[in-house]
Scaffold this motif. Structure first.
Motif: not given
Length: 241
Positions: A51-56, A186-195, A234-239
């Protein structure tokens, strides 16, 4: 294979955090900032999940004004996402059975969190009264999940009113904390699970509310959080397009 490696690494890291965190917390026994320190330790594990997590955080986040923070409670991944948002001098309220979780239970107790007996309504009510007293007397904030349980893909569940009664009694604001949806992403068998995005929203003044219209306050907070979660999704879907 990747999933197995991740599970092993996460298990090792969690045990280490619990053991070292318990020692740290016993040295500063039940210090009100222990919880935030431990939450951020766990919150640093998100790369292990791909994961990549953005903290605002809002500009005024470090004013350290006592408040009740309310977050959306999705699943076990909250440990490495929204947990990082716990501020200094903030303790959480958790179910009494957490004390029996190996390694974690003793850490949860030693850091200074508050246990809630959900099976006993009288004790639960007394706990809310005690929260208001501690907020005022110890100058601390409280972190709660007003849904009362993990939503597990069911969306934001209806709020219980305990957190809002405590905020009104203590005369402190409610501060919503939201995390974008992680269910089935989140799929633990997938390398990149997004943001994932976690955000502390602006405080909600409780001065105009009383125990007579506490459900109105809960509904107001619910609507604000549900709308913001949808906006983050929606923001993440757009990105991702």
């Amino acid at each position: 294979m990747l999933k197995l490696i991740r599970i092993i690494l996460v298990a090792i890291c969690c045990v280490l955090i619990c053991v070292l965190g318990t020692i740290f917390s016993l040295i500063r026994f039940r210090h009100p900032s222990n919880v935030g320190v431990m939450a951020r330790w766990f919150g640093r594990l998100y790369p292990l999940f791909g994961l990549r997590v953005e903290h605002r955080f809002p500009d005024n986040v470090d004013q350290n004004v006592p408040a009740i923070y309310i977050g959306n409670h999705q699943n076990n991944y909250d440990m490495v996402t929204i947990s990082y948002m716990v501020r200094p001098r903030t303790v959480s309220v958790g179910k009494k059975s957490l004390i029996w979780v190996p390694f974690f239970g003793i850490l949860y107790w030693a850091t200074g969190n508050i246990f809630l007996d959900r099976d006993n309504k009288n004790k639960a009510h007394n706990t809310m009264t005690e929260l208001a007293r501690r907020i005022q007397q110890d100058n601390i904030s409280i972190w709660m999940f007003p849904e009362g349980t993990r939503s597990r893909g069911r969306g934001l569940l209806p709020f219980k009113t305990g957190a809002f009664h405590a905020a009104i009694s203590a005369g402190v604001p409610i501060i919503p904390v939201v995390c974008s949806t992680t269910h089935k992403k989140i799929d633990l068998n997938r390398w990149n699970n997004g943001k994932v995005i976690c955000e502390i929203m602006q405080p909600i003044d409780t001065q105009s509310y009383s125990k007579e219209n506490v459900r109105e306050l809960a509904s107001h907070c619910y609507d604000l959080m549900k709308k913001r979660i949808a906006e983050l999704d929606a923001e993440l879907a757009q990105v991702g397009k």
